[in-house]
Design an enzyme around this catalytic site. Sequence first.
Site, mmCIF file in Angstrom:
data_model
loop_
_atom_site.group_PDB
_atom_site.id
_atom_site.type_symbol
_atom_site.label_atom_id
_atom_site.label_comp_id
_atom_site.label_asym_id
_atom_site.label_seq_id
_atom_site.Cartn_x
_atom_site.Cartn_y
_atom_site.Cartn_z
ATOM 1 N N CYS A 110 -62.037 -5.026 75.961
ATOM 2 C CA CYS A 110 -60.996 -6.041 76.167
ATOM 3 C C CYS A 110 -59.589 -5.515 75.888
ATOM 4 O O CYS A 110 -58.684 -5.667 76.718
ATOM 5 C CB CYS A 110 -61.300 -7.280 75.330
ATOM 6 N N HIS A 160 -60.866 -10.461 70.358
ATOM 7 C CA HIS A 160 -60.881 -10.428 71.827
ATOM 8 C C HIS A 160 -59.494 -10.773 72.351
ATOM 9 O O HIS A 160 -58.793 -11.613 71.783
ATOM 10 C CB HIS A 160 -61.901 -11.420 72.373
ATOM 11 N N HIS A 172 -59.956 -10.740 81.856
ATOM 12 C CA HIS A 172 -60.288 -9.932 80.683
ATOM 13 C C HIS A 172 -61.541 -9.106 80.942
ATOM 14 O O HIS A 172 -62.337 -9.416 81.835
ATOM 15 C CB HIS A 172 -60.507 -10.833 79.463
#
Length: 201
Positions: A110, A160, A172
């Site tokens: 990520c 994240h 993402h």
Amino acid sequence: LKLADALNASFGTAYVTGSNVCLRAEPSVSSGIKGTYGTGTALKITGVSGDWYKVSVSGVFGYVSANYVTFSRPSAAVKISVNQQIVNTALGYVGYPYVYGGSSPSGFDCSGFVKYIYGLYGYALDRTASQQQQNGTHVDTSALQAGDILCFANGSYVGHVGIYIGGGKFVHACNSSTGVIVTELDSAAYSGRLCDARRIV
């Protein structure tokens, strides 16, 4: 030779003419879309395939129909913000694989994805999700703009990140099963986890 006469063979910089013009993975309308662009977007022309130009847009390669390409800068060109260019480029990587610790098109995690996309535009971000929460400036989550970095937490730990694309969605590098995807902010997996947003540009 006839093909070269039909399409401009003086490869170099050209421009999109039209709105929501698709960058395709292959020279076909049935091919996957790697990004969409508006009038005035600069293209680097590298080749010709039938009625399609092979192009590069901010490091993303693909094909654009010759019907939407001009070699003269459109007089009414719409200036596309850097933020929107970042979003368009990020969307061009949808479908790319997830690799833990990865930060290149061969595989992203990520934060590696966010760092890579911003790096294409000259912005040097930190490497991990928790570090990227310290980059840029804080933005209230009620005032999000396309291109903002979204930070998600489990408890107090930011683990994240993704890039907001507008319309309540973000792009993402999700996990090894999905790779790079677009997700709704109010989806079950992310609803309630958004803890911060950072504006880089």
